[in-house]
Design an enzyme around this catalytic site. Structure first.
Site, PDB file in Angstrom:
ATOM      1  CG  ASN A   8     -14.592  40.527  -3.536  1.00  0.00           C
ATOM      2  OD1 ASN A   8     -14.351  39.613  -4.325  1.00  0.00           O
ATOM      3  ND2 ASN A   8     -15.667  41.302  -3.651  1.00  0.00           N
ATOM      4  CD  GLU A   9     -16.211  42.560  -7.365  1.00  0.00           C
ATOM      5  OE1 GLU A   9     -17.010  43.411  -6.929  1.00  0.00           O
ATOM      6  OE2 GLU A   9     -16.532  41.672  -8.175  1.00  0.00           O
ATOM      7  N   PRO A  10     -11.446  45.637  -4.716  1.00  0.00           N
ATOM      8  CG  PRO A  10      -9.143  45.638  -4.307  1.00  0.00           C
ATOM      9  CD  PRO A  10     -10.297  44.723  -4.678  1.00  0.00           C
ATOM     10  CB  VAL A  20     -11.128  38.611  -5.483  1.00  0.00           C
ATOM     11  CG1 VAL A  20     -12.121  38.432  -6.614  1.00  0.00           C
ATOM     12  CG2 VAL A  20     -10.780  37.263  -4.851  1.00  0.00           C
TER      13      VAL A  20
END
Length: 648
Positions: free
Chosen positions: A446-448, A478
């Site tokens: 998520n949101e790397p 994501v």
């Protein structure tokens, strides 16, 4: 079945078996059967935090060698729960380092005297790094706070034999750039401002780093020849359901294996023998999502029986659903029909319990999901308990199953050490959740910082590995990167994008939401030609704060943000947008900061599960979408208990 498909299933079975070898043993959910017993160790445990400067006193003094109370003062600590919010001590709430748990378990005599029986200790979640001893003997270690691990302790408890065993678990919640999720320990060395040795844990994720024994600890037994793992893959040809299975048996090479598939009425609809094969189910009842079919979430029972030449028998029953998942250029298909994710993002989070598993809270959440008309959620940002997935299977709630890959923002978190651990975590996650029909997609992060140069190799390797572990489900992560800068996006099957227009930028300017959201969708689709899910959107709302015209943090502002997003989503879901997941289902705790008023308030429900104005907006929308798309829900159904209606 055609020869082509038969060959495909054989090849798939070989691949699955080879991939499974990367992890030692299966991880079937522990349950009772005619051959298996289970003893839950939930309740009060002795607890002690290691407050020494180096946090290593417990190891230096070997606290595991004697009852924990002999090492110093202990607390009563409920399991399952996080330890952070149980006391009135801020030092324990914010503690970083080693904590120690201990419990004595009384064992049935047959467990300690019958050497044809295995005794297994299973810890369903210990956040983050755990070391386990039984009667002072080291038995297992595990890294990662959200997935189960086990130790066979048969020799230890049968060597006496003993009537009790003392279980000691040391847990460290320290996060580093190479853990999942990552974090950094920051030492404050200015002694004019901070005490000597002062340090804090920095993280790049927006939820509180709760720690402890978050899920049940159990002891269970099996025969010495036992069913170790089951892998099931389903397909449909015309009206025939195809259930292909692979079963691993440990303890003997000489055994007979029988398989029966039972419908919900207990009738045998197919049977087979051998440790791999395919069952054919004429006129199969398919597993459908909630509101997509008049009989959603149909579950069969796969009964497995293994018998050795010594007549030792083991039984295990696995609930399964027959369904297919596919992705096209602009559609997400379940059983060949377009599926639209009308759902939420969640957290395992509640008052006092932290991330501790709690049945009343879980059932309440599922009733709220069905009240909303939601058909899906993402396990943001870590794997949830197995009981959650079991209810999703039963109720038809579709799941995007996410690993703890949140906060991967530092360059060093993309190195080989981090990648190796991330690959192992995906193996553990797929091994645990592979047989749940509700799980339709894996999310690896998520949101790397996916615009960093190392992200291309990192995500290509990670996604390729996950696809090799499971050829039947799409894989995503994501993103909050720009559409033309995201180096991991070329490797996903579905684009999942987070955006908070008029919130984290253009503060208060509701008028920019629609043009910015429209551009977002068009740019992502034009670049990648893949279906898109709006995987996060929303705004904080403090319950009871009202402002008209809307102002940030009021319930009216949250409502207006949703309505502006929905206007664009209604256009784009006719094209290539295949879902929307509100952030968040309920308010949740975060670290303290000037931006957070006792946690994140983007929930449509409060942390106590009371609705804000936006909950009613989303409910009206989701039921309308269900009706427009041919769903089997003409509106909320009401079941009456006396004079009080209960809506679900």
């Amino acid at each position: 079945m055609s020869l082509k498909w038969s060959a495909c299933w054989v090849a798939l079975g070989q691949l699955l078996c080879s991939c499974a070898l990367a992890l030692k043993g299966g991880m079937l959910f522990p349950k009772e059967s005619p051959s298996r017993e289970l003893k839950a160790l939930d309740g009060l445990w002795h607890f002690r935090a290691d407050l020494s400067n180096n946090r290593l006193q417990g190891f230096e003094q070997q606290w595991y060698r004697q009852p924990l109370r002999e090492s110093g003062p202990v607390l009563d600590m409920p399991v399952p729960s996080s330890f952070n919010d149980i006391t009135q001590e801020a030092a324990l709430r914010d503690f970083i380092g080693w904590v120690w748990y201990e419990r004595e378990a009384i064992l049935p005599r047959r467990w300690t005297q019958d050497t044809d029986m295995r005794v297994v200790l299973r810890i369903n979640s210990a956040h983050y790094y755990a070391v386990v001893w039984v009667n002072g003997i080291h038995v297992v270690e595990h890294e990662g706070g959200h997935l189960p691990f086990e130790a066979d302790i048969s020799k230890l408890v049968q060597s006496g034999p003993l009537t009790t065993c003392r279980i000691t678990i040391a847990i460290n919640n320290t996060l580093t750039p190479h853990t999942l999720p990552p974090g950094t320990i920051v030492y404050k060395t200015d002694t004019s401002m901070y005490p000597k040795g002062y340090f804090v844990q920095d993280t790049s994720f927006d939820f509180f780093n709760y720690a402890g024994l978050h899920r049940s600890v159990v002891l269970y037994t099996t025969p010495t020849t036992y069913i170790d793992d089951i892998t099931v893959i389903t397909n449909v040809e015309q009206d025939i359901g195809l259930v292909t299975y692979w079963i691993s048996v440990q303890g003997s090479e000489h055994f007979q294996l029988e398989v029966q598939l039972l419908d919900e009425g207990g009738k045998v609809v197919a049977h087979g023998t051998g440790n791999q094969g395919q069952l054919q189910v004429p006129s199969a009842n398919l597993w459908w999502p909630y509101l997509m079919h008049e009989h959603p979430a149909y579950m069969y029972s796969l009964e497995v029986k293994v018998t050795t030449t010594e007549s030792v028998t083991d039984y295990y029953t696995l609930p399964i659903g027959i369904r297919t998942v596919a992705v096209t250029k602009s559609k997400f298909l379940i059983n060949g029909k377009p599926f639209y994710f009308q759902g939420v993002n969640k957290h395992e989070d509640s008052d006092i319990r932290g991330k501790g598993f709690d049945w009343p809270l879980l059932v309440k959440d599922f009733n709220l999901l069905r009240w909303l008309g939601a058909n899906s959620f993402r396990t943001s940002h870590y794997p949830y308990s197995e009981e959650v997935l079991q209810l999703c299977d039963r109720y038809g709630i579709v799941v995007i199953d996410e690993c703890p890959g949140v906060g991967i923002v530092l360059p060093q978190s993309f190195g080989n050490e981090s990648l190796r651990h991330h690959l192992e975590v995906m193996e553990e996650l797929v091994r645990r959740d592979k047989n749940h029909p509700a799980v339709v997609m894996w999310s690896v992060a998520n949101e790397p910082s996916s615009a960093l140069k190392p992200a291309a190799y990192y995500f290509k390797t990670l996604i390729t590995h996950t696809k090799a572990l499971d050829l039947t489900r799409p894989v995503t992560f994501v993103s909050n990167a720009k559409y033309d800068a995201d180096l991991g996006a070329p490797y996903v099957d579905v684009i999942c994008v987070n955006s908070y227009f008029s919130w984290y930028h253009d503060y208060g300017h509701l008028e920019v939401i629609q043009p910015q959201l429209n551009s977002q969708f068009e740019n992502w689709y034009k670049t990648h030609q893949k279906p898109i899910i709006q995987s996060e959107y929303g705004a904080d709302a403090i319950p009871g704060i009202h402002e008209d015209p809307p102002r940030m943090f009021s319930e009216e502002y949250q409502k207006a943000v949703l309505e502006n997003y929905h206007s664009v989503l209604d256009q784009k879901r006719k094209e290539y947008v295949v879902g929307e997941l509100i952030w968040n289902f309920a308010d949740f705790m975060t670290n303290q900061s000037p931006l957070r008023v006792i946690g994140n308030k983007k929930g449509i429900f409060t942390r106590q599960r009371q609705p804000k104005t936006s909950a009613f907006i989303l409910r009206e929308r989701y039921w309308r979408i269900a009706n427009e798309t041919g769903g089997h829900g003409s509106g909320p159904r009401t079941q009456c208990f006396g004079s009080r209606p209960f809506t679900f």
